[in-house]
Motif scaffolding. Structure first.
Motif, PDB file in Angstrom:
ATOM      1  N   LEU A   1       7.023  -1.772   6.108  1.00  0.00           N
ATOM      2  CA  LEU A   1       8.041  -1.292   5.166  1.00  0.00           C
ATOM      3  C   LEU A   1       9.251  -0.673   5.867  1.00  0.00           C
ATOM      4  CD1 LEU A   1       5.934   0.122   2.180  1.00  0.00           C
ATOM      5  CD2 LEU A   1       7.504  -1.810   2.130  1.00  0.00           C
ATOM      6  N   PRO A   2       9.057   0.156   6.903  1.00  0.00           N
ATOM      7  CA  PRO A   2      10.265   0.646   7.587  1.00  0.00           C
ATOM      8  C   PRO A   2      11.069  -0.478   8.236  1.00  0.00           C
ATOM      9  CG  PRO A   2       8.282   1.565   8.612  1.00  0.00           C
ATOM     10  CD  PRO A   2       7.849   0.857   7.373  1.00  0.00           C
TER      11      PRO A   2
ATOM     12  N   CYS B   1       3.938   8.078   6.395  1.00  0.00           N
ATOM     13  CA  CYS B   1       4.341   8.738   5.160  1.00  0.00           C
ATOM     14  C   CYS B   1       3.879   7.843   4.016  1.00  0.00           C
ATOM     15  CB  CYS B   1       5.862   8.867   5.081  1.00  0.00           C
ATOM     16  SG  CYS B   1       6.610   9.505   6.586  1.00  0.00           S
ATOM     17  N   TRP B   2       3.349   8.446   2.958  1.00  0.00           N
ATOM     18  CA  TRP B   2       2.821   7.627   1.860  1.00  0.00           C
ATOM     19  C   TRP B   2       3.607   7.832   0.579  1.00  0.00           C
ATOM     20  CZ3 TRP B   2      -0.611   3.783   2.399  1.00  0.00           C
ATOM     21  CH2 TRP B   2      -1.316   3.738   3.614  1.00  0.00           C
ATOM     22  N   THR B   3       3.954   6.722  -0.051  1.00  0.00           N
ATOM     23  CA  THR B   3       4.508   6.769  -1.398  1.00  0.00           C
ATOM     24  C   THR B   3       3.684   5.826  -2.250  1.00  0.00           C
ATOM     25  OG1 THR B   3       6.505   6.473  -2.730  1.00  0.00           O
ATOM     26  CG2 THR B   3       6.255   4.994  -0.850  1.00  0.00           C
ATOM     27  N   LEU B   4       4.021   5.682  -3.540  1.00  0.00           N
ATOM     28  CA  LEU B   4       3.277   4.747  -4.381  1.00  0.00           C
ATOM     29  C   LEU B   4       3.597   3.327  -3.925  1.00  0.00           C
ATOM     30  CD1 LEU B   4       4.037   6.515  -7.759  1.00  0.00           C
ATOM     31  CD2 LEU B   4       1.940   6.677  -6.423  1.00  0.00           C
TER      32      LEU B   4
ATOM     33  N   GLY C   1       0.813  -1.206   0.000  1.00  0.00           N
ATOM     34  CA  GLY C   1       0.000   0.000   0.000  1.00  0.00           C
ATOM     35  C   GLY C   1       0.850   1.261   0.000  1.00  0.00           C
ATOM     36  N   GLY C   2       2.078   1.154   0.475  1.00  0.00           N
ATOM     37  CA  GLY C   2       2.996   2.289   0.392  1.00  0.00           C
ATOM     38  C   GLY C   2       3.043   3.196   1.619  1.00  0.00           C
ATOM     39  N   GLY C   3       2.591   2.720   2.781  1.00  0.00           N
ATOM     40  CA  GLY C   3       2.622   3.558   3.986  1.00  0.00           C
ATOM     41  C   GLY C   3       3.793   3.193   4.882  1.00  0.00           C
ATOM     42  N   LEU C   4       4.540   4.206   5.358  1.00  0.00           N
ATOM     43  CA  LEU C   4       5.686   3.958   6.232  1.00  0.00           C
ATOM     44  C   LEU C   4       5.641   4.892   7.434  1.00  0.00           C
ATOM     45  CD1 LEU C   4       6.863   3.976   3.001  1.00  0.00           C
ATOM     46  CD2 LEU C   4       8.829   3.033   4.174  1.00  0.00           C
ATOM     47  N   ASN C   5       5.740   4.317   8.627  1.00  0.00           N
ATOM     48  CA  ASN C   5       5.717   5.131   9.848  1.00  0.00           C
ATOM     49  C   ASN C   5       7.104   5.629  10.219  1.00  0.00           C
ATOM     50  OD1 ASN C   5       3.011   4.577  10.167  1.00  0.00           O
ATOM     51  ND2 ASN C   5       3.350   2.893  11.614  1.00  0.00           N
TER      52      ASN C   5
ATOM     53  N   GLN D   1      -2.488  10.051  10.007  1.00  0.00           N
ATOM     54  CA  GLN D   1      -2.643   9.178  11.175  1.00  0.00           C
ATOM     55  C   GLN D   1      -3.241   7.839  10.759  1.00  0.00           C
ATOM     56  OE1 GLN D   1      -4.193  11.259  14.472  1.00  0.00           O
ATOM     57  NE2 GLN D   1      -4.193   9.505  15.855  1.00  0.00           N
ATOM     58  N   GLY D   2      -2.552   6.764  11.053  1.00  0.00           N
ATOM     59  CA  GLY D   2      -3.053   5.440  10.704  1.00  0.00           C
ATOM     60  C   GLY D   2      -3.776   4.819  11.878  1.00  0.00           C
ATOM     61  N   PRO D   3      -4.520   3.712  11.638  1.00  0.00           N
ATOM     62  CA  PRO D   3      -5.219   3.050  12.729  1.00  0.00           C
ATOM     63  C   PRO D   3      -4.224   2.553  13.795  1.00  0.00           C
ATOM     64  CG  PRO D   3      -5.599   1.921  10.616  1.00  0.00           C
ATOM     65  CD  PRO D   3      -4.669   3.045  10.357  1.00  0.00           C
TER      66      PRO D   3
END
Lengths: 569, 233
Positions: free
Chosen positions: A386-387, A126-129, A47-51, A116-118
Motif C-alpha cells: 500500500l505505501p 500502521c493499520w487502517t481498515l 488487509g490495511g497494513g502500511l509500513n 511488527q509484521g513478519p
C-alpha cells in the motif's frame, strides 16, 4: 474524440493518487479510466497494513532498517536506490492518507499505533481498515478536477515510433470502443495474480491488463517470474486465511492426520516463513498426501484445539468469520481446507527511473502493483504494497503532468487505425461460433501455470508450460463471444482479459525457465540455491509480434552486498 | 439433488425481462457462485459485478428474493415457502442500471460530486492525525461503510426523489464526530445534510440490511440532534 493532457489508466490506489497529483496543475485536463469503480479496486480489498518509519512504538527504528528489511525480504534483487527513496517517502504518504480521512488505529497517546509484521525488524506497520485507503483517495478524487470514467477497460496502448498517442478502450456504459488521445499516460492497472485464476487471493479484475498492453506496445516487463504465494487460502473460493491462526498455534495436517511441517521445519513447525510453508504444502500434495483433486487439492488447517475466545471476539475473529461465511465451516468443529494461492505479483512494467516512474517510452509512466521499480525484489515484505501505491502513484502523476505541460499535441491517425482494428475484431469475435468456451481456456491456463509455474518449478515443468501456453494461445485465436450486446458486454471484457493473461503467462514462464536458481518466491527444485554470480540481476522481457526476447539488467546496490548462499528447502 | 429455478432480472439497452435458469441444487454455495455457474455454463451474456469476493469491497450488492445482500457473502438457501423451488435475483433498487445486475457507478460518482456533504470543505481538512484512541474507535465503526448501496436499495422513500443515499449520512456523521475538524466545518456539513434529514421515516430497514452493521437511520437521528444543538447555541 475524447482527449486528455494526462490519462490515468486504472482507478485503484496508485491511479487515484496519480490523478490527484496531476490535477494540481489546473491548466491540465486529467482523466482516469478504470474497469470497475475505484472503490472496488485491489486497494479497496486489502488487509490495511502500511509500513513507515514513524518511531511511534520504537525509537530505534530507522530508514536504514526499513530499507534493509525490504532488501533482505526481496533476497537482494530490489534496487537499493529505489528502496531508499521509497522508505523515506512512505511516512509522508501515510500522514497524507490520515489527513485525507483514512482512520488509522491509534495508540494511547493518540499517535498511529505500529505493530511488527513478519520479516520486519521493528514495529513499523500502521493499520487502517482494509477498504479505507481507497475510500480516502476516492473522497479526494470527488473534489479534484478529474474526469472519472469507471467501467471502462483498456484494450491497447497506442505507440508508434516511440511516441505515445493514447489508448483504445471499451466503455461498458455506452457500449462503444473509444479512442482516448493523451499527451502522457500513467498505467496503474494492478497485478496479474488472476493468471492462476481460482488459485489467487486477488480480486477478479487482477488480470494484468496494463502489463499486457505495455508488452504489446514494446515496453518490457521486469522480473515477471516473481510471484508471492500465500500459504493459506480456502481451497474452493481462494479467499485468504491470514497468517494469524498459524501464529496462534493452528496445525497443518495432511491426509494421514500428520503435522507434516515436522519434516520441513521441525523447530518452527507451522510458524515457519510463508515461502517455506507454501512449498511444504505443495510437496505434501504432490506426494499424494493431500485431500481432494486437481485444483481442489488441499491440506487441512486445524484450529479445533485453540482457545475459543481467540475466535469469538479475539485475535482470530476475522478467521472465524471467513471460515463460517466462505467455507461454511465452524473452525472449532472442523479443520479448514486450505491451499497456497498467488497473493501478489512482484514483477511488472519495467520502470527505468524511480524518480518519475518512467518507462522506456517517453510519456508513458506506471505505478502500483503493475509496475516493477523494483523495490520488492524477489519477494515483497508484508505492509510494503500500500505505501508503494501511494508513494509512487504521486511520483508518476507529477511526472506525467510535467511531461504533458511541454508535450506537443499528438496526431490522431494512429488512434484511428487502432480503433478500426478493434472494431473489426469485435465484429469478428461476436459473429464467431466458438468451439472452445473462453472459461475453459482460462482454467486450463491456470491449471498449467499452477502445476508447472507455481510454488515448485523445474526445467521439465517450465518447458511443458511453454508448450501448453502456445497451444492455448492458438486456441484463443479461434474463440468468440456469445454476447452480441454492445452495452455492458462482460463477455467481451473477459475475452480481452484472457488474452492479456495469456500474453503475461508466456513472459512469466520464460522468466522462470531462464532463471536457473532459487531466489525469494521463485523456487526451482532443480536449482535449490541462489546463484548470485549468474543471477543477481533483473529479468527483462520484451515482445515483438509473438516473439519474446529475454535479457538482463544489473541490480542497483548502493550499500548492502548479498549475504551469500541462502538456505531454501 | 433436485433442480432449482433461478429467476434473474435481465436488462440491456433494448429490453428488460425475467430469465429463468434451471440448475441442480447444491447446498452451501454463495449467490456469487451460482451467478458464475450460470454465466460460465449456461449463458455467458449474463452481466453482474463482483471484485474481492470476500465481503470487503461492496461491489456485488444484489437483491435475493427481495432482500438486498452482497452476492459473495450470502449463501443461496431455498425459500421454504416457495412451491416451485424458485429464487429471484434482481439488481439493487434505487440505482441506474448499466446492464442486468450491474449498477452504473459512474453516474453515482457524478451525483456524489454534487450532493456529498464533505464536498464544500477544502481538501485535507483533517489537518492533523493526532486524536484519542476512544475518538478514533468511534470513527472506525462508521468508517466500516463500504458504500455498497444496500442501504439505498432498502430505503422505502428514496424513490420519491427528495431524499439522498443513506450512506451519505453515515459519512456526514463520521465527519462531524471527528475531533480533528473545527466547529465551522462541522456547521457547514450539517447545513448541507440538514434539508434531507426530515424525509427519513426511521423505519430502520437500512441498518437491518447493512452488511457491516451500521445504521444510517441512527446516524440521521444523531445529525438531527447536532443540528438542534447548533441552532440553540
Amino acid at each position: 474524440m475524447i482527449s486528455f493532457d494526462v490519462l490515468i489508466v486504472g482507478g485503484g490506489g496508485a491511479g487515484m493518487r496519480a490523478a490527484l497529483e496531476a490535477s494540481k496543475h489546473s491548466n491540465l485536463k486529467v482523466g482516469i479510466i478504470s474497469k470497475t469503480s475505484p472503490l472496488r479496486s485491489t486497494t479497496g480489498c486489502t488487509g490495511g497494513g502500511l509500513n513507515a518509519v514513524f518511531n511511534n512504538s520504537d525509537d530505534t527504528d530507522s530508514f536504514e532498517k526499513h530499507a534493509y528489511d525490504t532488501i533482505t525480504g526481496g533476497s537482494f534483487l530490489g534496487d537499493q536506490d529505489a528502496i531508499d527513496f521509497f522508505v523515506k517517502h512512505s511516512p509522508d504518504a501515510i500522514t497524507e492518507l490520515a489527513e485525507f480521512g483514512a482512520p488509522f488505529f491509534l495508540d494511547s497517546s493518540g499517535k498511529i499505533s505500529q505493530r511488527q509484521g513478519p520479516g520486519s525488524s521493528a514495529p513499523r506497520t500502521c493499520w487502517t481498515l482494509g477498504h479505507a485507503t481507497a475510500h480516502a483517495l476516492y473522497d479526494q478524487l470527488l473534489y479534484a478536477n478529474v474526469t472519472e470514467l469507471s467501467m471502462c477497460n483498456i484494450l491497447e496502448l497506442v505507440v508508434t515510433d516511440s511516441a505515445v498517442h493514447g489508448v483504445i478502450a471499451y466503455d461498458s456504459l455506452t457500449g462503444k470502443l473509444i479512442p482516448i488521445a493523451a499527451k502522457s499516460i500513467v498505467i496503474a492497472t494492478g497485478g496479474y495474480g488472476r493468471v492462476y485464476w481460482s488459485r489467487t487471493t486477488t480480486p477478479l479484475g487482477c488480470t494484468g491488463d496494463g502489463v499486457a498492453v505495455c508488452l504489446n506496445a514494446g515496453i518490457p516487463v521486469k522480473d515477471p517470474e516473481f510471484i508471492q504465494f500465500h500459504p493459506s487460502a480456502l481451497v474452493d473460493s481462494g479467499v485468504l486465511i491470514s497468517d494469524a491462526p498459524r501464529t496462534e498455534g493452528a496445525y497443518l495436517l495432511n491426509n494421514r492426520n500428520e503435522r507434516f511441517m515436522k519434516n520441513y521445519a521441525p523447530e518452527q513447525m507451522e510458524k515457519a516463513t510463508r515461502d517455506l510453508v507454501a512449498i511444504a504444502i505443495e510437496k505434501e500434495i504432490e506426494a499424494g498426501r493431500g485431500l481432494g483433486h486437481e485444483l481442489n487439492s488441499h491440506v487441512l488447517l486445524d484450529l479445533r484445539h485453540l482457545d475459543k475466545n481467540l475466535l469469538h471476539g479475539g485475535r482470530l475473529s476475522q478467521t472465524d468469520y471467513t471460515a463460517k461465511t466462505f467455507a461454511l465451516v465452524d473452525p472449532l468443529q472442523s479443520p479448514l481446507p486450505i491451499r497456497p494461492s498467488c497473493h501478489f505479483t512482484m514483477g511488472g512494467i519495467d520502470i527505468v527511473d524511480y524518480h518519475t516512474c518512467a518507462t522506456i517510452i517517453p510519456g508513458v509512466f506506471a505505478a502500483g502493483e503493475c509496475a516493477c521499480l523494483s523495490i520488492h525484489g524477489a519477494n515483497r515484505l508484508g505492509g510494503n504494497a500500500l505505501p508503494e501505491v501511494v508513494v509512487f502513484g504521486k511520483v508518476a502523476g507529477a511526472a506525467a503532468a510535467l511531461f504533458a505541460l511541454t508535450a506537443p499535441q499528438q496526431y490522431d491517425f494512429a488512434l484511428d487505425s487502432a480503433l478500426q482494428k478493434w472494431q473489426e475484431k469485435f465484429k469478428y469475435i461476436s459473429n464467431k461460433k466458438s468451439s472452445i468456451p473462453l472459461p475453459e481456456i482460462r482454467d486450463r491456463l491456470a491449471q498449467t501455470l499452477w502445476h508447472n509455474v507455481g510454488v515448485i518449478r523445474d526445467e521439465q515443468r517450465l518447458n511443458k508450460a511453454i508448450v501448453e501456453i502456445d497451444i492455448l494461445q492458438d486456441r484463443y485465436t479461434q474463440t468468440g463471444i456469445a454476447d452480441t450486446n454492445h452495452i455492458g458486454n462482460t463477455d467481451f471484457i473477459h475475452y480481452a482479459e484472457i488474452g492479456n493473461m495469456l500474453t503475461i503467462a508466456k513472459a512469466l514462464t520464460i522468466g522462470a525457465l531462464n532463471r536457473r536458481e532459487t531466489r525469494g518466491s521463485h523456487f526451482r527444485s532443480d536449482y535449490c540455491n541462489n546463484d548470485d554470480t549468474s543471477f543477481l540481476k533483473h529479468t527483462i522481457i520484451t515482445k515483438e509480434d509473438n516473439r519474446y526476447n529475454i535479457s538482463y539488467r544489473p541490480v542497483t546496490m548502493t550499500k548492502y552486498l548479498p549475504v551469500g548462499v541462502e538456505k531454501y528447502v | 439433488m433436485s433442480d432449482i429455478i433461478i429467476k434473474v432480472s435481465r436488462r440491456n439497452s433494448e429490453t428488460s425481462f425475467i430469465q429463468e435458469y434451471r440448475l441442480t441444487y447444491q447446498p452451501a454455495k454463495t449467490v456469487f457462485w451460482w451467478l458464475t455457474k450460470i454465466k460460465e455454463e449456461i449463458d455467458s451474456s449474463l452481466a453482474f459485478e463482483c471484485s474481492c469476493r470476500s465481503g470487503l469491497c461492496g461491489a456485488c450488492g444484489i437483491k435475493l428474493n427481495g432482500h438486498s445482500v452482497l452476492a459473495c457473502t450470502t449463501t443461496l438457501k431455498l425459500p421454504q415457502s416457495s412451491p416451485n423451488r424458485t429464487c429471484t435475483i434482481e439488481p439493487l433498487n434505487g440505482f441506474p442500471i448499466l446492464r442486468d445486475l450491474i449498477i452504473d457507478w459512474r453516474s453515482i460518482t457524478d451525483s456524489l460530486k454534487i450532493k456529498s456533504p464533505w464536498l464544500s470543505q477544502q481538501p485535507n481538512m483533517l489537518n492533523t492525525s493526532i486524536q484519542s484512541k476512544e475518538e478514533s474507535a468511534h470513527i472506525h465503526s462508521l468508517a466500516a461503510c463500504m458504500m455498497c448501496g444496500i442501504c439505498v436499495s432498502e430505503c422505502p422513500i428514496i424513490s420519491q426523489g427528495h431524499f439522498i443515499e443513506p450512506f451519505i449520512f453515515v459519512k456526514a456523521y463520521r465527519l462531524i464526530s471527528d475531533s480533528r475538524i473545527n466547529n465551522q466545518q462541522r456547521q457547514q456539513i450539517l447545513q448541507n445534510v440538514q434539508p434531507y434529514l426530515a424525509y427519513c421515516i426511521q423505519c430502520g430497514r437500512c441498518g437491518n440490511a447493512c452488511p457491516k452493521g451500521i445504521s444510517p437511520a441512527a446516524a440521521i437521528t444523531c445529525l438531527q440532534q447536532a443540528v438542534n444543538s447548533f441552532q440553540q447555541s
